[in-house]
Design a protein around this motif. Structure first.
Motif, mmCIF file in Angstrom:
data_model
loop_
_atom_site.group_PDB
_atom_site.id
_atom_site.type_symbol
_atom_site.label_atom_id
_atom_site.label_comp_id
_atom_site.label_asym_id
_atom_site.label_seq_id
_atom_site.Cartn_x
_atom_site.Cartn_y
_atom_site.Cartn_z
ATOM 1 N N ARG A 44 0.855 -1.186 0.000
ATOM 2 C CA ARG A 44 0.000 0.000 0.000
ATOM 3 C C ARG A 44 0.891 1.235 0.000
ATOM 4 O O ARG A 44 1.973 1.221 0.583
ATOM 5 C CB ARG A 44 -0.900 0.045 1.229
ATOM 6 N N ARG A 45 0.405 2.276 -0.644
ATOM 7 C CA ARG A 45 1.198 3.501 -0.743
ATOM 8 C C ARG A 45 0.341 4.716 -0.415
ATOM 9 O O ARG A 45 -0.811 4.821 -0.873
ATOM 10 C CB ARG A 45 1.772 3.623 -2.153
ATOM 11 N N TYR A 46 0.895 5.599 0.366
ATOM 12 C CA TYR A 46 0.224 6.837 0.755
ATOM 13 C C TYR A 46 1.115 8.038 0.436
ATOM 14 O O TYR A 46 2.345 7.925 0.399
ATOM 15 C CB TYR A 46 -0.055 6.852 2.259
ATOM 16 N N ARG A 47 0.463 9.171 0.254
ATOM 17 C CA ARG A 47 1.172 10.445 0.162
ATOM 18 C C ARG A 47 0.563 11.408 1.174
ATOM 19 O O ARG A 47 -0.658 11.600 1.189
ATOM 20 C CB ARG A 47 1.074 11.023 -1.256
ATOM 21 N N TYR A 48 1.423 11.968 2.008
ATOM 22 C CA TYR A 48 0.973 12.988 2.958
ATOM 23 C C TYR A 48 1.386 14.350 2.409
ATOM 24 O O TYR A 48 2.572 14.596 2.174
ATOM 25 C CB TYR A 48 1.573 12.764 4.353
ATOM 26 N N VAL A 49 0.408 15.234 2.195
ATOM 27 C CA VAL A 49 0.632 16.510 1.526
ATOM 28 C C VAL A 49 0.549 17.650 2.537
ATOM 29 O O VAL A 49 -0.457 17.796 3.242
ATOM 30 C CB VAL A 49 -0.387 16.727 0.395
ATOM 31 N N TYR A 86 7.780 20.472 -3.753
ATOM 32 C CA TYR A 86 7.354 20.951 -5.073
ATOM 33 C C TYR A 86 6.741 22.329 -4.869
ATOM 34 O O TYR A 86 5.536 22.452 -4.616
ATOM 35 C CB TYR A 86 6.330 19.993 -5.690
ATOM 36 N N GLY A 87 7.570 23.354 -4.951
ATOM 37 C CA GLY A 87 7.092 24.692 -4.636
ATOM 38 C C GLY A 87 6.644 24.749 -3.183
ATOM 39 O O GLY A 87 7.387 24.352 -2.277
ATOM 40 N N PRO A 88 5.419 25.197 -2.918
ATOM 41 C CA PRO A 88 4.955 25.250 -1.526
ATOM 42 C C PRO A 88 4.488 23.897 -0.984
ATOM 43 O O PRO A 88 4.196 23.784 0.209
ATOM 44 C CB PRO A 88 3.777 26.224 -1.595
ATOM 45 N N LEU A 89 4.416 22.874 -1.842
ATOM 46 C CA LEU A 89 3.954 21.561 -1.401
ATOM 47 C C LEU A 89 5.120 20.708 -0.911
ATOM 48 O O LEU A 89 6.115 20.539 -1.614
ATOM 49 C CB LEU A 89 3.240 20.827 -2.533
ATOM 50 N N VAL A 90 4.990 20.174 0.290
ATOM 51 C CA VAL A 90 5.932 19.201 0.830
ATOM 52 C C VAL A 90 5.196 17.868 0.891
ATOM 53 O O VAL A 90 4.115 17.768 1.489
ATOM 54 C CB VAL A 90 6.435 19.612 2.218
ATOM 55 N N VAL A 91 5.759 16.839 0.253
ATOM 56 C CA VAL A 91 5.077 15.556 0.121
ATOM 57 C C VAL A 91 5.896 14.456 0.781
ATOM 58 O O VAL A 91 7.080 14.275 0.468
ATOM 59 C CB VAL A 91 4.835 15.208 -1.359
ATOM 60 N N ILE A 92 5.266 13.743 1.696
ATOM 61 C CA ILE A 92 5.850 12.543 2.300
ATOM 62 C C ILE A 92 5.239 11.352 1.571
ATOM 63 O O ILE A 92 4.041 11.094 1.680
ATOM 64 C CB ILE A 92 5.562 12.469 3.806
ATOM 65 N N HIS A 132 -2.552 1.556 12.651
ATOM 66 C CA HIS A 132 -3.499 2.646 12.858
ATOM 67 C C HIS A 132 -2.743 3.943 13.212
ATOM 68 O O HIS A 132 -1.956 3.969 14.154
ATOM 69 C CB HIS A 132 -4.460 2.261 13.989
ATOM 70 N N HIS A 133 -2.968 4.982 12.424
ATOM 71 C CA HIS A 133 -2.337 6.303 12.594
ATOM 72 C C HIS A 133 -0.834 6.295 12.335
ATOM 73 O O HIS A 133 -0.162 7.294 12.614
ATOM 74 C CB HIS A 133 -2.584 6.876 14.000
ATOM 75 N N MET A 134 -0.287 5.216 11.790
ATOM 76 C CA MET A 134 1.166 5.111 11.633
ATOM 77 C C MET A 134 1.735 6.239 10.769
ATOM 78 O O MET A 134 2.717 6.893 11.157
ATOM 79 C CB MET A 134 1.527 3.748 11.039
ATOM 80 N N ILE A 135 1.135 6.486 9.610
ATOM 81 C CA ILE A 135 1.684 7.512 8.719
ATOM 82 C C ILE A 135 1.498 8.896 9.313
ATOM 83 O O ILE A 135 2.407 9.748 9.246
ATOM 84 C CB ILE A 135 1.035 7.433 7.332
ATOM 85 N N ARG A 136 0.365 9.152 9.916
ATOM 86 C CA ARG A 136 0.127 10.475 10.513
ATOM 87 C C ARG A 136 1.075 10.734 11.687
ATOM 88 O O ARG A 136 1.507 11.877 11.909
ATOM 89 C CB ARG A 136 -1.330 10.588 10.945
ATOM 90 N N ASN A 137 1.436 9.691 12.426
ATOM 91 C CA ASN A 137 2.403 9.858 13.512
ATOM 92 C C ASN A 137 3.814 10.072 12.968
ATOM 93 O O ASN A 137 4.595 10.849 13.521
ATOM 94 C CB ASN A 137 2.364 8.647 14.438
ATOM 95 N N ILE A 138 4.138 9.380 11.872
ATOM 96 C CA ILE A 138 5.427 9.612 11.217
ATOM 97 C C ILE A 138 5.500 11.040 10.693
ATOM 98 O O ILE A 138 6.508 11.741 10.864
ATOM 99 C CB ILE A 138 5.638 8.595 10.082
ATOM 100 N N ALA A 139 4.416 11.499 10.060
ATOM 101 C CA ALA A 139 4.391 12.863 9.520
ATOM 102 C C ALA A 139 4.567 13.901 10.627
ATOM 103 O O ALA A 139 5.310 14.884 10.468
ATOM 104 C CB ALA A 139 3.088 13.109 8.769
#
Length: 323
Positions: free
Chosen positions: A121-126, A191-197, A206-213
């Motif tokens: 699975r792949r996610y992008r945090y913007v 990417y300009g003003p966008l920072v992408v994880i 549960h909440h793993m990516i949001r906690n990493i971010a």
């Protein structure tokens, strides 16, 4: 898959179907059907039931939290009534709210399972990184007014790559029997003003990516050093971690399967990042025991029981039945 591939309106499909679903999660308490609140699953099942004139139940590749979006959520269901590919897509969309859409529908083998067949699975945090608050992007990006050093964030994040115990990044309410996950890659780019994880793994807690971010933002602001992620990971204690980043910035952008299922390929979302130009399945997956296990799905009852026992013991196949 071409962007404008025509939909078959002649062949009436029964049996198992896979759908690609996109949704804005702002108005929903996550993917999973709930008795007390609106969910994406309930809206999709109700729409498909209208098309089929019969009850429909779907299985998804990975559940998303409240407020989290998806551009390639893959689901499957066993069609109770024969309908054409065009009827399933157009009919579902005609009965769905405007913040949910079916992108494609294809027949798949009976052994396909949206959850258990998934290889990754792949996610992008913007993050919108600018002094003024967002307007057009307010529902699908997290705002950070302080400048972020993405080079430091990217360097710090590399400590998470590989198979680890991610207890420091799981929610207190996480129901998984093991905190071990195999993180394939994580990249932090501006990417300009966008920072992408951009992060991919066999599965997530549960909440793993949001906690990493949340932890990476602390590094980007200079509040923590580049060794912060390694230190937090080693502690295996969520109470010693950083804040949980908001759900609005998180997008589920890809769910990957073995080539034999021949699911449609499409540009990775969200459309805010269309200029990046990457399509699903372009990156090579790691050759791991879990990957080989998943490619051989389905398995005998004895093998599934043995794998569950290994998972409970924290073995490397720990995610064979996790979302």
């Amino acid at each position: 898959m071409p962007l404008f591939q025509p939909l078959d309106d002649i062949t009436r499909h029964t049996g198992r179907l896979a759908l690609g679903v996109e949704y804005d999660g702002s108005a929903y308490c996550g993917w999973q059907r709930l008795k007390h609140a609106a969910s994406v699953q309930a809206a999709l099942e109700d729409a498909l039931a209208r098309v089929a004139a019969a009850p429909v139940r779907v299985k998804c590749s990975g559940r998303t939290d409240s407020g989290v979006h998806a551009t390639r959520q893959v689901v499957h269901f066993d069609a109770p009534s024969p309908r054409s590919q065009k009827a399933w897509v157009f009919g579902a969309n005609a009965n769905l709210p405007r913040d949910i859409a079916v992108r494609w529908a294809v027949p798949v083998a009976d052994d396909f399972h949206a959850r258990f067949s998934a290889l990754a699975r792949r996610y992008r945090y913007v993050i919108l990184n600018q002094p003024s608050r967002p307007v057009l992007e307010r529902a699908n990006a997290t705002w950070c007014r302080e400048p972020l050093n993405t080079e430091r964030m990217h360097e710090a994040a590399q400590a998470l790559v590989g198979e680890h115990d991610f207890s420091s990044f799981r929610a207190a309410s996480c129901q998984s029997t093991t905190a071990f996950r195999h993180l394939h890659f994580i990249e932090v780019r501006r990417y300009g003003p966008l920072v992408v994880i951009d992060v991919q793994a066999n599965a997530f807690l549960h909440h793993m990516i949001r906690n990493i971010a949340g932890a990476l933002v602390a590094v980007g602001k200079g509040e923590q050093g580049v060794d912060y992620m390694a230190r937090i990971l080693a502690l295996q204690d969520r109470s010693l971690g950083n804040v949980t980043a908001p759900g609005c910035g998180l997008h589920f952008v890809d769910s990957l399967y073995d080539e034999r299922f021949d699911l449609p390929r499409e540009p990775l979302g969200p459309n805010l990042l269309a200029f990046v130009g990457e399509w699903t399945g372009e990156r090579e997956l790691p050759d791991t025991p879990l990957m080989r296990y998943r490619r051989r799905w389905p398995h005998s009852a004895e093998e599934r029981q043995r794998a569950r026992a290994q998972a409970a013991a924290g073995a490397s196949l720990s995610d064979q039945e996790s979302s």
